[in-house]
Structures are given as structure tokens and as C-alpha cells.
Design a protein around this motif. Structure first.
Motif, PDB file in Angstrom:
ATOM      1  N   HIS A  25       0.867  -1.183   0.000  1.00 57.16           N
ATOM      2  CA  HIS A  25       0.000   0.000   0.000  1.00 57.16           C
ATOM      3  C   HIS A  25       0.902   1.230   0.000  1.00 57.16           C
ATOM      4  O   HIS A  25       1.905   1.258   0.733  1.00 57.16           O
ATOM      5  CB  HIS A  25      -0.920   0.020   1.219  1.00 57.16           C
ATOM      6  CG  HIS A  25      -2.029   1.034   1.103  1.00 57.16           C
ATOM      7  ND1 HIS A  25      -1.840   2.357   1.444  1.00 57.16           N
ATOM      8  CD2 HIS A  25      -3.308   0.933   0.664  1.00 57.16           C
ATOM      9  CE1 HIS A  25      -2.966   3.018   1.229  1.00 57.16           C
ATOM     10  NE2 HIS A  25      -3.865   2.184   0.761  1.00 57.16           N
ATOM     11  N   PRO A  26       0.585   2.246  -0.809  1.00 53.87           N
ATOM     12  CA  PRO A  26       1.485   3.405  -0.918  1.00 53.87           C
ATOM     13  C   PRO A  26       1.632   4.203   0.373  1.00 53.87           C
ATOM     14  O   PRO A  26       2.629   4.913   0.540  1.00 53.87           O
ATOM     15  CB  PRO A  26       0.852   4.252  -2.029  1.00 53.87           C
ATOM     16  CG  PRO A  26      -0.574   3.808  -2.104  1.00 53.87           C
ATOM     17  CD  PRO A  26      -0.562   2.367  -1.742  1.00 53.87           C
ATOM     18  N   GLN A  27       0.680   4.082   1.286  1.00 53.43           N
ATOM     19  CA  GLN A  27       0.810   4.780   2.565  1.00 53.43           C
ATOM     20  C   GLN A  27       1.557   3.879   3.547  1.00 53.43           C
ATOM     21  O   GLN A  27       0.991   3.319   4.491  1.00 53.43           O
ATOM     22  CB  GLN A  27      -0.567   5.171   3.109  1.00 53.43           C
ATOM     23  CG  GLN A  27      -1.254   6.239   2.281  1.00 53.43           C
ATOM     24  CD  GLN A  27      -2.604   6.646   2.838  1.00 53.43           C
ATOM     25  OE1 GLN A  27      -3.216   5.933   3.617  1.00 53.43           O
ATOM     26  NE2 GLN A  27      -3.072   7.814   2.429  1.00 53.43           N
ATOM     27  N   ARG A  28       2.850   3.702   3.277  1.00 47.48           N
ATOM     28  CA  ARG A  28       3.748   2.946   4.166  1.00 47.48           C
ATOM     29  C   ARG A  28       3.225   1.545   4.489  1.00 47.48           C
ATOM     30  O   ARG A  28       3.289   1.077   5.619  1.00 47.48           O
ATOM     31  CB  ARG A  28       4.017   3.738   5.440  1.00 47.48           C
ATOM     32  CG  ARG A  28       4.797   5.036   5.176  1.00 47.48           C
ATOM     33  CD  ARG A  28       5.023   5.826   6.436  1.00 47.48           C
ATOM     34  NE  ARG A  28       3.790   6.411   6.935  1.00 47.48           N
ATOM     35  CZ  ARG A  28       3.238   7.518   6.461  1.00 47.48           C
ATOM     36  NH1 ARG A  28       3.810   8.171   5.484  1.00 47.48           N
ATOM     37  NH2 ARG A  28       2.117   7.990   6.956  1.00 47.48           N
ATOM     38  N   ASN A  29       2.706   0.888   3.461  1.00 45.42           N
ATOM     39  CA  ASN A  29       2.183  -0.475   3.632  1.00 45.42           C
ATOM     40  C   ASN A  29       1.175  -0.565   4.776  1.00 45.42           C
ATOM     41  O   ASN A  29       1.190  -1.501   5.586  1.00 45.42           O
ATOM     42  CB  ASN A  29       3.322  -1.479   3.842  1.00 45.42           C
ATOM     43  CG  ASN A  29       4.075  -1.772   2.569  1.00 45.42           C
ATOM     44  OD1 ASN A  29       3.505  -1.742   1.476  1.00 45.42           O
ATOM     45  ND2 ASN A  29       5.361  -2.048   2.683  1.00 45.42           N
ATOM     46  N   SER A  30       0.291   0.437   4.832  1.00 47.50           N
ATOM     47  CA  SER A  30      -0.794   0.376   5.802  1.00 47.50           C
ATOM     48  C   SER A  30      -1.817  -0.667   5.350  1.00 47.50           C
ATOM     49  O   SER A  30      -1.759  -1.168   4.218  1.00 47.50           O
ATOM     50  CB  SER A  30      -1.459   1.742   5.951  1.00 47.50           C
ATOM     51  OG  SER A  30      -2.075   2.142   4.737  1.00 47.50           O
ATOM     52  N   LEU A  31      -2.755  -0.972   6.226  1.00 47.32           N
ATOM     53  CA  LEU A  31      -3.677  -2.072   5.973  1.00 47.32           C
ATOM     54  C   LEU A  31      -5.133  -1.605   6.010  1.00 47.32           C
ATOM     55  O   LEU A  31      -5.778  -1.625   7.061  1.00 47.32           O
ATOM     56  CB  LEU A  31      -3.458  -3.173   7.009  1.00 47.32           C
ATOM     57  CG  LEU A  31      -2.094  -3.866   6.970  1.00 47.32           C
ATOM     58  CD1 LEU A  31      -1.929  -4.788   8.167  1.00 47.32           C
ATOM     59  CD2 LEU A  31      -1.902  -4.627   5.673  1.00 47.32           C
ATOM     60  N   ILE A  55       5.040 -21.096   3.550  1.00 44.40           N
ATOM     61  CA  ILE A  55       4.521 -19.795   3.128  1.00 44.40           C
ATOM     62  C   ILE A  55       5.474 -18.698   3.593  1.00 44.40           C
ATOM     63  O   ILE A  55       5.904 -18.688   4.753  1.00 44.40           O
ATOM     64  CB  ILE A  55       3.117 -19.542   3.705  1.00 44.40           C
ATOM     65  CG1 ILE A  55       2.116 -20.581   3.170  1.00 44.40           C
ATOM     66  CG2 ILE A  55       2.634 -18.119   3.380  1.00 44.40           C
ATOM     67  CD1 ILE A  55       0.764 -20.537   3.875  1.00 44.40           C
ATOM     68  N   VAL A  56       5.792 -17.789   2.674  1.00 42.88           N
ATOM     69  CA  VAL A  56       6.548 -16.581   3.017  1.00 42.88           C
ATOM     70  C   VAL A  56       5.588 -15.400   2.953  1.00 42.88           C
ATOM     71  O   VAL A  56       4.892 -15.216   1.957  1.00 42.88           O
ATOM     72  CB  VAL A  56       7.723 -16.354   2.052  1.00 42.88           C
ATOM     73  CG1 VAL A  56       8.429 -15.031   2.373  1.00 42.88           C
ATOM     74  CG2 VAL A  56       8.714 -17.511   2.116  1.00 42.88           C
ATOM     75  N   LEU A  57       5.543 -14.616   4.002  1.00 46.42           N
ATOM     76  CA  LEU A  57       4.707 -13.420   4.043  1.00 46.42           C
ATOM     77  C   LEU A  57       5.616 -12.206   4.050  1.00 46.42           C
ATOM     78  O   LEU A  57       6.481 -12.075   4.926  1.00 46.42           O
ATOM     79  CB  LEU A  57       3.819 -13.436   5.283  1.00 46.42           C
ATOM     80  CG  LEU A  57       2.784 -12.317   5.407  1.00 46.42           C
ATOM     81  CD1 LEU A  57       1.843 -12.307   4.210  1.00 46.42           C
ATOM     82  CD2 LEU A  57       1.986 -12.483   6.692  1.00 46.42           C
ATOM     83  N   ARG A  58       5.434 -11.328   3.085  1.00 44.84           N
ATOM     84  CA  ARG A  58       6.314 -10.170   2.945  1.00 44.84           C
ATOM     85  C   ARG A  58       5.520  -8.972   2.451  1.00 44.84           C
ATOM     86  O   ARG A  58       4.373  -9.087   2.013  1.00 44.84           O
ATOM     87  CB  ARG A  58       7.447 -10.474   1.968  1.00 44.84           C
ATOM     88  CG  ARG A  58       6.969 -10.888   0.574  1.00 44.84           C
ATOM     89  CD  ARG A  58       8.140 -11.019  -0.380  1.00 44.84           C
ATOM     90  NE  ARG A  58       8.671  -9.699  -0.725  1.00 44.84           N
ATOM     91  CZ  ARG A  58       9.883  -9.494  -1.242  1.00 44.84           C
ATOM     92  NH1 ARG A  58      10.685 -10.522  -1.468  1.00 44.84           N
ATOM     93  NH2 ARG A  58      10.292  -8.278  -1.542  1.00 44.84           N
ATOM     94  N   SER A  59       6.157  -7.795   2.518  1.00 47.46           N
ATOM     95  CA  SER A  59       5.574  -6.595   1.933  1.00 47.46           C
ATOM     96  C   SER A  59       6.563  -6.009   0.940  1.00 47.46           C
ATOM     97  O   SER A  59       7.742  -6.366   0.928  1.00 47.46           O
ATOM     98  CB  SER A  59       5.234  -5.563   3.014  1.00 47.46           C
ATOM     99  OG  SER A  59       6.405  -5.121   3.668  1.00 47.46           O
ATOM    100  N   ALA A  60       6.071  -5.114   0.102  1.00 50.82           N
ATOM    101  CA  ALA A  60       6.929  -4.473  -0.891  1.00 50.82           C
ATOM    102  C   ALA A  60       7.662  -3.291  -0.260  1.00 50.82           C
ATOM    103  O   ALA A  60       7.322  -2.821   0.828  1.00 50.82           O
ATOM    104  CB  ALA A  60       6.088  -4.004  -2.080  1.00 50.82           C
ATOM    105  N   GLY A  61       8.671  -2.802  -0.953  1.00 56.66           N
ATOM    106  CA  GLY A  61       9.405  -1.637  -0.472  1.00 56.66           C
ATOM    107  C   GLY A  61      10.559  -2.010   0.427  1.00 56.66           C
ATOM    108  O   GLY A  61      10.856  -3.185   0.640  1.00 56.66           O
ATOM    109  N   GLU A  62      11.200  -0.963   0.984  1.00 53.13           N
ATOM    110  CA  GLU A  62      12.445  -1.180   1.715  1.00 53.13           C
ATOM    111  C   GLU A  62      12.392  -0.808   3.193  1.00 53.13           C
ATOM    112  O   GLU A  62      12.895  -1.542   4.031  1.00 53.13           O
ATOM    113  CB  GLU A  62      13.575  -0.374   1.049  1.00 53.13           C
ATOM    114  CG  GLU A  62      13.870  -0.807  -0.385  1.00 53.13           C
ATOM    115  CD  GLU A  62      14.959   0.043  -1.004  1.00 53.13           C
ATOM    116  OE1 GLU A  62      15.445   0.963  -0.324  1.00 53.13           O
ATOM    117  OE2 GLU A  62      15.319  -0.208  -2.163  1.00 53.13           O
ATOM    118  N   LYS A  63      11.814   0.319   3.549  1.00 57.19           N
ATOM    119  CA  LYS A  63      11.994   0.858   4.889  1.00 57.19           C
ATOM    120  C   LYS A  63      10.856   0.556   5.858  1.00 57.19           C
ATOM    121  O   LYS A  63      11.026   0.725   7.071  1.00 57.19           O
ATOM    122  CB  LYS A  63      12.207   2.369   4.815  1.00 57.19           C
ATOM    123  CG  LYS A  63      13.492   2.758   4.089  1.00 57.19           C
ATOM    124  CD  LYS A  63      13.693   4.260   4.101  1.00 57.19           C
ATOM    125  CE  LYS A  63      15.004   4.647   3.400  1.00 57.19           C
ATOM    126  NZ  LYS A  63      15.214   6.115   3.408  1.00 57.19           N
TER     127      LYS A  63
END
Length: 258
Positions: A25-31, A55-63
Motif C-alpha cells: 500500500h502506498p501509505q507505508r504499507n498500511s492495511l 509460506i513466506v509473508l512479505r511486503s513491498a518496499g524497503e523501509k
């Protein structure tokens, strides 16, 4: 498979028995609710897939791994039923992780706030990189970590959980999270983290599925009542988020973000 969501997505990729579920999500991977629903559905689906060994659970982006609940959605809640439904989205994700027969490895590349801490805690094995600091910020907006609390407390104990819940404005460094048991491993950089995830998941994908299923049952023994428990916890947050205190706090947070 990619499920496109307004301003975000949840996607699943499968290779050699490893299912990787990624959210963004573009707002800092908010949910927001849609991402929560998609995550719960995809975790449940992979749990039923006999070809999925891990299963691997991950989010996009770096920080930022996950900044927790969407403030836009929190601000739009107008009654208790709507509030309970939104917070039950976190309950559905945690319960899907809990009941999936496969072991779940979380890739935590950056900061975790609120529900993001809950997701990391609900993973069976979390591997993080430096900078993956954590905070349970719920009290700062007039609620509490009611839904994610059981998962966090189970992983790091009552004392560490209460410290996070009480001081809602203080970031705990990633090494604190590792020492308390939230993170199984902490690496100096993303490359080291990813190498470790590849090593572990490759090994698990070649391990006995039946043995891993039995291990997971043992790990989560005593949580069978969580379906009802987390729904009840969601109702508490759904009621409190309607208070004047919460509405003003959310408005202040949204001003800072703009």
C-alpha cells in the motif's frame, strides 16, 4: 496471482513448494480492509493447497514492513458495527496464519507498527533486517492493541508486550525485538536477510509436510479459542475508535501525513 486493490495489491507467487504472499500500500504499507481481506483469503487458500509446503509473508518496499491500520479507514468509521468489522480484518489475518497447516516465515525488511507487529508475531519464524524497529501505537489514538495482543503476548511474553502497549510512542529497536523473541533472526542488511530466507524456505520445502503440520499444531496449542476471542477484541477497538479522543487523534495523525 495478483489481486489489485485501490492504491495497493496482494499477490501470490509459487515456486518449488514455496508460496510467497506479498502486500503493498502506498501509505507505508498500511492495511485498509480490502488488503486485510485479501491477505486472510490468500493465506487460507494456500493453507488448503497441497502443493504449498511453506509460506513466506512479505511486503513491498524497503523501509517499512507495515504501518498498521489505515488512518483513512479509521477516520471513516461511523458506528460500532463498522468498527468491529474493520478490526476483525486483523483477527481474520492472524487466525488464518494460526490455522494454516504450513509454517509461515515473515520477511520483515523495515519498521512495524501496530497490526504490523501482530503479523510478525503471528508468523512461525520472522527474519528481519536492521531498521525493523517496532511500536504498538494504538493507545496514542485512543484504542489498544486488543486484536493483535494475544499474538504478540504469545511470542514475547506479558512483560514485553505490556511495555510496548503502555509506551505507545516509543520505538523499540530491531535488536530489542530479536532479544525478546519477536524476530528469530536479525541481519545487517536486506541481502543477508533474503539469503537466510532462501536457505530456510528451501530446506522447509524439502522437509516432511506431515512432520511440519504436527509441529505447527504443537506450537499453537491452546489458541483454539482465538476465533471467538479476537472477534470480541475487535468489538472493543470498534467501540473505542468512535470516541472524541480517537477522532481528534486520528485527525492529528492525518495532518502530519499530509
Amino acid at each position: 496471482m495478483i489481486e489489485e486493490i485501490k492504491e495497493g495489491y496482494v499477490k501470490v507467487e509459487r515456486e518449488h513448494g514455496i508460496a510467497t504472499i506479498e502486500f503493498y500500500h502506498p501509505q507505508r504499507n498500511s492495511l485498509p480492509g480490502q488488503i486485510l481481506d485479501a491477505l486472510a483469503k490468500d493465506i487460507h487458500s494456500e493453507g488448503l493447497n497441497p502443493d504449498t509446503k511453506v509460506i513466506v509473508l512479505r511486503s513491498a518496499g524497503e523501509k517499512v514492513f507495515c504501518s498498521g491500520a489505515s488512518f483513512d479507514e479509521l477516520a471513516s468509521i461511523t458506528d460500532e458495527a463498522q468498527g468491529a468489522k474493520f478490526f476483525n480484518g486483523f483477527a481474520q489475518v492472524i487466525n488464518a496464519m494460526r490455522t494454516a497447516p504450513q509454517l509461515i516465515v515473515a520477511r520483515v525488511q523495515g519498521k512495524c507498527v501496530g497490526g504490523g507487529v501482530g503479523i510478525a508475531a503471528a508468523a512461525d519464524y520472522a527474519i528481519a533486517a536492521e531498521g525493523a524497529d517496532i511500536k504498538l501505537s494504538e493507545l496514542a489514538v485512543g484504542i489498544g492493541p486488543f486484536v493483535v495482543g494475544p499474538a504478540v503476548e504469545r511470542k514475547i511474553g506479558v512483560s514485553a508486550f505490556s511495555q510496548l502497549a503502555i509506551d505507545a510512542s516509543m520505538w523499540r529497536p530491531a535488536d530489542w525485538a530479536r532479544r525478546k523473541g519477536l524476530f528469530a533472526e536479525l541481519h545487517a542488511d536486506a541481502a543477508g536477510m533474503d539469503d537466510s530466507i532462501t536457505r530456510l524456505t528451501t530446506t522447509l520445502s524439502q522437509s516432511s509436510p506431515e512432520a511440519m503440520r504436527e509441529m505447527k499444531k504443537i506450537f499453537w496449542a491452546g489458541t483454539e479459542h482465538w476465533d471467538a476471542l479476537l472477534r470480541e477484541r475487535a468489538k472493543i477497538s470498534g467501540r473505542l475508535i468512535l470516541s472524541d479522543y480517537s477522532k481528534k487523534a486520528i485527525a492529528r495523525f492525518k495532518e502530519k501525513q499530509s
